[in-house]
Design an enzyme around this catalytic site. Structure first.
Site: not given
Ligand code: AMP
Length: 182
Positions: A66, A103
Site C-alpha cells: 500500500r 508476532e
Molecule cells: P508494523 O510493521 O507492525 O508497523 O505493520 C505495518 C504494516 O502492516 C503496514 O504495511 C500496514 O499496512 C499493515 N498493518 C498493520 N496493522 C494494520 C491495521 N490495523 N490495519 C491495516 N493495516 C495494518
C-alpha cells in the site's frame, strides 16, 4: 504544513474500519475507500505534497504494497524518483535485504542495491499507509541507509499511537503520521 480540521475530517471519514480482519481482535484500517474517494485522496496527496515540497527530496521509497500507491503518487507530484521496498523474492536484480520479527517468526524486505546510485547521499522519504509496531518501517529505513540513501523522514497516512512503533522508529529517522489512531 498543518492539516485543517476540515481536511482531517475528510481524510479520516474516508477510511473504513473492518473489525476482526485478518484475525479476531484486529481492527483493519481499510484505505481502499479513501483511494476511491477522489476528494479525500486529493486532499491527502495535496497535504503531503505541500509538506514535502521543501524537503529537497531525491526519492520517495514506498513499502510493499500500500506504500506503493501513496509513495508513487507523491513522487510524481514532487517530481522525484520512486523506489519500491518489496517483500522478499519479488525484485529481479541484486538486492540488499533486512529481516524483521513478526508476532510469530520473521519477515524480510528488500531494495535494489543500485536504487539510489543515480544520486550520491540521496535524500529519501519513506512512505507507507500505516505504522503499527513499526517493524516493517524500521527494517525499510535501515535498508535505505544500507543502500547509500539518507532516510530524512518516514511518513504514514495512519499511526496506531497506542503501540510503540513510532518511538522505536524515531531512533532511526524523523516520523510523521497524518492521522493518529488512539
Ligand atoms: P508494523 O510493521 O507492525 O508497523 O505493520 C505495518 C504494516 O502492516 C503496514 O504495511 C500496514 O499496512 C499493515 N498493518 C498493520 N496493522 C494494520 C491495521 N490495523 N490495519 C491495516 N493495516 C495494518
Amino acid at each position: 504544513m498543518n492539516l485543517s480540521e476540515q481536511d482531517r475530517h475528510i481524510i479520516t471519514s474516508a477510511i473504513r474500519d473492518v473489525p476482526d480482519f485478518p484475525k479476531p481482535g484486529i481492527i483493519f484500517k481499510d484505505i481502499t475507500t479513501l483511494l476511491g474517494d477522489k476528494v479525500a485522496f486529493a486532499t491527502l496527496m495535496d497535504h503531503l505534497a505541500h509538506r514535502y515540497g521543501g524537503y529537497g527530496l531525491d526519492y520517495v521509497a514506498g513499502i510493499d504494497a500500500r506504500g506503493f500507491i501513496f509513495g508513487a503518487a507523491l513522487a510524481q507530484m514532487l517530481g522525484v524518483g520512486f523506489v519500491p521496498v518489496r517483500k522478499k523474492g519479488k525484485l529481479p536484480y541484486t538486492t540488499v535485504s533486512e529481516k524483521y520479527s513478526l508476532e510469530y517468526g520473521f519477515d524480510e524486505v528488500e531494495i535494489h542495491i543500485d536504487a539510489f546510485d543515480g544520486t550520491p547521499n540521496a535524500r529519501v522519504l519513506l512512505v507507507d499507509d500505516l505504522i503499527a509496531t513499526g517493524g516493517t518501517a524500521y527494517a525499510a529505513a535501515n535498508l535505505i541507509q544500507k543502500s547509500g540513501g539518507l532516510c530524512v523522514e518516514a511518513c504514514f497516512v495512519l499511526g496506531l499511537d497506542f503501540l510503540d512503533g513510532q518511538r522505536k522508529l524515531a531512533e532511526l529517522t524523523s516520523v510523521y503520521r497524518v492521522i493518529g489512531v488512539e
